[in-house]
Design a protein around this motif. Structure first.
Motif, PDB file in Angstrom:
ATOM      1  N   GLU A 119       0.665  -1.114   0.069  1.00 38.57           N
ATOM      2  CA  GLU A 119       0.087  -0.271  -0.035  1.00 38.57           C
ATOM      3  C   GLU A 119       0.884   1.293  -0.165  1.00 38.57           C
ATOM      4  OE1 GLU A 119      -2.615   0.536   3.260  1.00 38.57           O
ATOM      5  OE2 GLU A 119      -4.020   1.493   2.293  1.00 38.57           O
ATOM      6  N   LEU A 120       0.710   1.847  -1.017  1.00 43.07           N
ATOM      7  CA  LEU A 120       1.598   3.271  -1.242  1.00 43.07           C
ATOM      8  C   LEU A 120       0.604   4.411  -0.740  1.00 43.07           C
ATOM      9  CD1 LEU A 120       3.234   1.068  -2.951  1.00 43.07           C
ATOM     10  CD2 LEU A 120       4.251   2.941  -3.956  1.00 43.07           C
ATOM     11  N   SER A 121       1.336   5.380  -0.158  1.00 42.98           N
ATOM     12  CA  SER A 121       0.715   6.672  -0.162  1.00 42.98           C
ATOM     13  C   SER A 121       0.988   7.439  -1.365  1.00 42.98           C
ATOM     14  CB  SER A 121       1.212   7.495   1.290  1.00 42.98           C
ATOM     15  OG  SER A 121       2.659   7.762   0.919  1.00 42.98           O
ATOM     16  N   SER A 122       0.414   8.543  -1.667  1.00 43.90           N
ATOM     17  CA  SER A 122       0.635   9.385  -3.001  1.00 43.90           C
ATOM     18  C   SER A 122       2.082   9.693  -2.955  1.00 43.90           C
ATOM     19  CB  SER A 122      -0.370  10.660  -2.885  1.00 43.90           C
ATOM     20  OG  SER A 122      -0.424  11.542  -1.893  1.00 43.90           O
ATOM     21  N   ASP A 123       2.603  10.195  -1.662  1.00 43.92           N
ATOM     22  CA  ASP A 123       4.086  10.634  -1.519  1.00 43.92           C
ATOM     23  C   ASP A 123       4.897   9.509  -1.876  1.00 43.92           C
ATOM     24  OD1 ASP A 123       3.124  13.019  -0.853  1.00 43.92           O
ATOM     25  OD2 ASP A 123       3.811  12.923   1.348  1.00 43.92           O
ATOM     26  N   GLY A 124       4.517   8.246  -1.129  1.00 52.04           N
ATOM     27  CA  GLY A 124       5.303   7.029  -1.511  1.00 52.04           C
ATOM     28  C   GLY A 124       5.528   6.823  -2.957  1.00 52.04           C
ATOM     29  N   LEU A 125       4.242   6.816  -3.557  1.00 53.41           N
ATOM     30  CA  LEU A 125       4.248   6.599  -5.227  1.00 53.41           C
ATOM     31  C   LEU A 125       5.046   7.728  -5.969  1.00 53.41           C
ATOM     32  CD1 LEU A 125       3.545   4.953  -7.633  1.00 53.41           C
ATOM     33  CD2 LEU A 125       1.452   6.479  -7.727  1.00 53.41           C
ATOM     34  N   GLN A 126       5.191   8.829  -5.532  1.00 52.68           N
ATOM     35  CA  GLN A 126       6.129   9.860  -6.112  1.00 52.68           C
ATOM     36  C   GLN A 126       7.412   9.815  -6.037  1.00 52.68           C
ATOM     37  OE1 GLN A 126       3.883  13.428  -4.643  1.00 52.68           O
ATOM     38  NE2 GLN A 126       3.903  13.937  -7.008  1.00 52.68           N
ATOM     39  N   ALA A 127       7.837   9.153  -4.544  1.00 54.47           N
ATOM     40  CA  ALA A 127       9.252   8.977  -4.355  1.00 54.47           C
ATOM     41  C   ALA A 127       9.775   7.905  -5.035  1.00 54.47           C
ATOM     42  CB  ALA A 127       9.324   8.639  -2.848  1.00 54.47           C
ATOM     43  N   LEU A 128       8.826   6.871  -5.363  1.00 56.85           N
ATOM     44  CA  LEU A 128       9.220   5.542  -6.060  1.00 56.85           C
ATOM     45  C   LEU A 128       9.026   5.660  -7.748  1.00 56.85           C
ATOM     46  CD1 LEU A 128      10.361   2.665  -5.448  1.00 56.85           C
ATOM     47  CD2 LEU A 128       7.961   1.849  -5.250  1.00 56.85           C
ATOM     48  N   ALA A 129       8.536   6.749  -8.260  1.00 59.57           N
ATOM     49  CA  ALA A 129       7.912   6.896  -9.502  1.00 59.57           C
ATOM     50  C   ALA A 129       9.392   6.820 -10.465  1.00 59.57           C
ATOM     51  CB  ALA A 129       7.298   8.113  -9.849  1.00 59.57           C
ATOM     52  N   PRO A 130      10.318   7.647 -10.067  1.00 57.87           N
ATOM     53  CA  PRO A 130      11.604   7.590 -11.196  1.00 57.87           C
ATOM     54  C   PRO A 130      12.070   6.254 -11.217  1.00 57.87           C
ATOM     55  CG  PRO A 130      11.608   9.304  -9.442  1.00 57.87           C
ATOM     56  CD  PRO A 130      10.593   8.761  -9.074  1.00 57.87           C
ATOM     57  N   THR A 131      12.110   5.542 -10.109  1.00 55.92           N
ATOM     58  CA  THR A 131      12.832   3.933 -10.231  1.00 55.92           C
ATOM     59  C   THR A 131      11.859   3.332 -11.125  1.00 55.92           C
ATOM     60  OG1 THR A 131      13.513   4.118  -8.119  1.00 55.92           O
ATOM     61  CG2 THR A 131      13.236   2.018  -8.861  1.00 55.92           C
ATOM     62  N   VAL A 132      10.546   3.003 -10.968  1.00 56.83           N
ATOM     63  CA  VAL A 132       9.576   2.405 -11.650  1.00 56.83           C
ATOM     64  C   VAL A 132       9.747   2.792 -13.135  1.00 56.83           C
ATOM     65  CG1 VAL A 132       7.188   1.601 -11.977  1.00 56.83           C
ATOM     66  CG2 VAL A 132       8.276   1.754  -9.676  1.00 56.83           C
ATOM     67  N   VAL A 133       9.792   4.199 -13.520  1.00 55.04           N
ATOM     68  CA  VAL A 133       9.809   4.439 -14.830  1.00 55.04           C
ATOM     69  C   VAL A 133      11.105   4.134 -15.532  1.00 55.04           C
ATOM     70  CG1 VAL A 133       9.957   6.606 -15.918  1.00 55.04           C
ATOM     71  CG2 VAL A 133       8.088   6.544 -14.462  1.00 55.04           C
ATOM     72  N   ALA A 134      12.253   4.503 -14.843  1.00 58.72           N
ATOM     73  CA  ALA A 134      13.680   3.864 -15.205  1.00 58.72           C
ATOM     74  C   ALA A 134      13.385   2.576 -15.779  1.00 58.72           C
ATOM     75  CB  ALA A 134      14.452   4.369 -14.338  1.00 58.72           C
ATOM     76  N   MET A 135      12.977   1.645 -14.802  1.00 58.37           N
ATOM     77  CA  MET A 135      13.006   0.012 -14.910  1.00 58.37           C
ATOM     78  C   MET A 135      12.057  -0.335 -16.316  1.00 58.37           C
ATOM     79  SD  MET A 135      13.711  -1.139 -11.129  1.00 58.37           S
ATOM     80  CE  MET A 135      13.522  -3.114 -11.752  1.00 58.37           C
ATOM     81  N   ALA A 136      10.856   0.315 -16.398  1.00 62.87           N
ATOM     82  CA  ALA A 136       9.799   0.042 -17.278  1.00 62.87           C
ATOM     83  C   ALA A 136      10.510   0.446 -18.618  1.00 62.87           C
ATOM     84  CB  ALA A 136       8.718   0.634 -16.992  1.00 62.87           C
ATOM     85  N   ASN A 137      11.223   1.549 -18.563  1.00 64.71           N
ATOM     86  CA  ASN A 137      11.729   1.767 -20.004  1.00 64.71           C
ATOM     87  C   ASN A 137      12.891   0.959 -20.454  1.00 64.71           C
ATOM     88  OD1 ASN A 137      10.331   4.297 -20.331  1.00 64.71           O
ATOM     89  ND2 ASN A 137      11.790   5.610 -19.419  1.00 64.71           N
ATOM     90  N   ALA A 138      13.691   0.466 -19.432  1.00 63.63           N
ATOM     91  CA  ALA A 138      14.514  -0.552 -19.554  1.00 63.63           C
ATOM     92  C   ALA A 138      14.018  -1.891 -20.089  1.00 63.63           C
ATOM     93  CB  ALA A 138      15.437  -0.764 -18.560  1.00 63.63           C
ATOM     94  N   GLU A 139      12.873  -2.354 -19.627  1.00 64.66           N
ATOM     95  CA  GLU A 139      12.094  -3.525 -20.166  1.00 64.66           C
ATOM     96  C   GLU A 139      11.320  -3.101 -21.174  1.00 64.66           C
ATOM     97  OE1 GLU A 139      10.820  -5.786 -16.525  1.00 64.66           O
ATOM     98  OE2 GLU A 139      12.942  -5.890 -15.799  1.00 64.66           O
ATOM     99  N   GLY A 140      11.210  -2.106 -21.647  1.00 64.36           N
ATOM    100  CA  GLY A 140      10.137  -1.640 -22.803  1.00 64.36           C
ATOM    101  C   GLY A 140       8.771  -1.946 -22.612  1.00 64.36           C
TER     102      GLY A 140
END
Lengths: 431, 431
Positions: free
Chosen positions: B391-412
């Motif tokens: 369960e992520l808070s909106s702040d939690g999601l914002q903090a984790l977003a760059p990590t998820v975005v970079a990995m999703a890009n790497a995995e296409g």
């Protein structure tokens, strides 16, 4: 996506609506894999090279990836992805470290001490698929728990050429040996060992039909290796009410659908209004995806179910037993105690599936295809085994003796009784 | 028992000395079991009755044992055995209750909460063999953890006529349904269900070659049921030094040997004097056993190994991976941290195997045949499954977003990225 109203369906139609596609058991795959395993067991490294040339159309100079190649991969990678992978590593490590089992000691009767101790599985093999995009996230999901469990030897196989991201994460996770090997031949090499590849005790990781069949075959052979869990297509079920953001729900359904044409995608909602909004949002968002083709195919067999109530939504989910379960309702945590048979649960609007796929800390290797009824989300326990210990004092044995003697008599096992009575007699003689 | 000096053996001879007997994979058993399963799936209760008449030479009036019959069995039993079974029940319950997993909650990053929750497996089936002597102890070992885990439906099958002791323990353990069914037909009935027998999710318990093959077959079928662990002959390895009491060691070896002609019995000791004394004591004690024939056969393939040191004894044991490991040395607890690959460990002179078989509190369902390398002693965990939650808070999601975005890009995987960016954009627009 097809929309159905649950209460309008007969029992048979309801069962049909949640039916997963049959996994075709192809005799040709079974035979091909049998052939590959036999070839690797008899031919060793030479067979591995021949099979890699045949299936992957490349012949790496060495089966094993050298430390120099791993270091070079790290040097080539940009800072952004390295930072992301490190952050994911930290979160996954944090959650899996917390799963360490403390040794358990219980005195069940005075002088009768029972213990549960945990040991790492000594040698593990991690399979990382190749194909259209590299999957460094899967290396994290398998490599981090093997490292934290303290497995003595960790072997990774992935079809060549292995992406830099995979090699970088292998280094982060302290993986001992990395091999340019894919398919059934990789599984066979890890299960039985060759001149170069170390034999392992248990094999983890996803793969295509050949890898899955090879894992099944080696796990049915006592001389082979254990495996993590049975495989099936990836799937998500979303429970959403009228409070949910249709765009968020649509984005989550699509991020499951893009995994593969056989992905299963289900939305269950008590709100016909939301159902319609989500269907529209899916169509709109689909257009801009690079993997729109794949996602469209998956959506073809997907379904939106309109239920009477949230309680019914939960019952439908528990019956289906989804790999991923997303709950976007006003009070998602209220539903948690009722939820069962799910691999990983995502609570609330800010917890999309992709955070769990990558970086929240939970493991993305999860039971699929209804195996959530009996199998667990992959965790530290899967890289360990539990042994029991008992130590009795002479008083403890004397106190327990009548029980053991009566039961041994009932089961007609004299020697079981003698092992106790002989000791008790010696104790009595000493007195 | 044959005695060998370890250092005088070549590597091949050492491997040979610890080799387990091949489990014959008989095509006729495989086919016979396939036939029985098919018959039960198509014929239901009628097929069960026909098969019970054929194999067990009895036709019980009803497949299901009634509550009246269970109460009558209880009334017939003497107080001594009831008291013993209750004491064993209490100890086993005590140790298994202590295994209850507390829910785990970890904040891996601010606003990113990950949890591990445990749920009982809903429906479990317990198989209790019949044959020469009833095995109420096995009912305890399966029934107690299923009760403590909170499984919603517990089904027990045992070939008729079912002993009073088994019915009494079934009552103690609150088992929901008891059936007069044995062999492959019992496994098939529990895996697929019939008009009378409830389908279960997972099947536990030991059995003969037909039961083992049936468990293997239903566990390889997605529509069947999961199983507890692979089966093999029972075995013990004793590590003893010159301080050990030769009579105790001999009694323990014999209580393993009497289980069956295929039982594996190994003594490893640094003391040639003890080795000789134990061999003599085995001969003496064997004479008075009611199952001396069976024990003699098992001893025929058993072995005493004289090692250089206790350290070497431990290495031999870890390599063999025994189901039961008994340590009778001056300071047995000192060795514990070094011991690996064992099902259950018995420390010291006052801890014979029979206490664990019956009543110390540990489970007697253990991995055999070298499966100790990857499988655990049966425990509460096997009657449960673990799900993860995030369960992520909106702040939690914002903090984790760059990590998820970079990995999703790497995995296409665009949609994986979109599920995050779309949420973050909504949050930014709100500000």
């Amino acid at each position: 996506m097809k929309t159905v109203v649950w209460k309008s369906l007969s029992d048979t139609q309801q069962a049909k609506a949640l039916e997963r596609p049959a996994i075709s058991e192809s005799a040709s795959i079974t035979e091909a894999v049998e052939g590959v395993i036999k070839q690797v067991r008899t031919g060793g490294d030479a067979a591995l090279k021949a099979l890699t040339e045949k299936f992957d159309k490349v012949v790496p100079e060495n089966i094993q990836v050298s430390q120099n190649e791993i270091d070079a991969a790290e040097a080539r990678l940009g800072e952004e992805i390295k930072t992301a992978l490190k952050q994911a590593y930290d979160n996954i490590a944090c959650f899996h470290k917390a799963q360490k089992a403390e040794p358990l000691t219980v005195e069940t009767m005075p002088g009768v001490v029972c213990e549960l101790v945990t040991r790492p599985i000594n040698r593990v093999g991690l399979y990382i698929p190749g194909g259209s995009a590299p999957l460094p996230s899967t290396v994290l999901m398998l490599g981090v728990p093997s490292q934290i469990a303290g497995c003595r030897k960790v072997v990774l196989c992935s079809p060549p050429p292995i992406a830099d991201e995979i090699l970088y994460v292998a280094k982060l996770c302290g993986i001992d040996e990395v091999y340019n090997l894919g398919g059934a031949q990789a599984v066979a090499a890890m299960a039985y060992g060759t001149e170069t590849v170390s034999k392992v005790d248990k094999i983890f990781g996803p793969g295509n039909a050949f890898v899955t069949e090879a894992k099944r075959q080696v796990s049915n052979d006592h001389q082979g290796a254990a495996i993590d869990m049975p495989a099936g297509p990836s799937e998500v079920l979303v429970i959403a009410d009228e409070d949910a953001d249709a765009d968020f729900v649509a984005a989550d359904l699509l991020s499951q659908a893009e995994h593969g044409p056989d992905s299963q995608v289900v939305l269950v909602t008590p709100s016909p209004v939301l159902a319609e909004k989500v269907a529209d949002a899916v169509k709109a968002q689909l257009k801009v995806l690079s993997r729109a083709d794949i996602a469209s195919q998956a959506l073809g067999s997907s379904i939106i179910i309109i239920a009477d109530s949230l309680t019914q939504c939960v019952a439908i989910s528990n019956n289906y037993g989804p790999e991923h379960l997303i709950v976007q309702t006003k009070n998602p945590r209220e539903l948690l105690p009722l939820l069962d048979n799910a691999g990983s649960i995502f609570l609330g609007a800010w917890s999309p599936e992709s955070v769990g796929d990558y970086a929240s800390g939970t493991n993305h290797v999860l039971p699929t295809y209804g195996y959530t009824r009996t199998y667990s989300s992959l965790g530290l326990a899967d890289f360990s085994k539990r042994m029991t210990v008992q130590e009795l004092s002479s008083d403890g044995l004397q106190a327990l003796a009548p029980t053991v003697v009566a039961m041994a008599n009932a089961e007609g096992l004299d020697a079981h009784r003698n092992a106790v009575t002989l000791r008790v007699e010696k104790l009595n003689n000493k007195k």
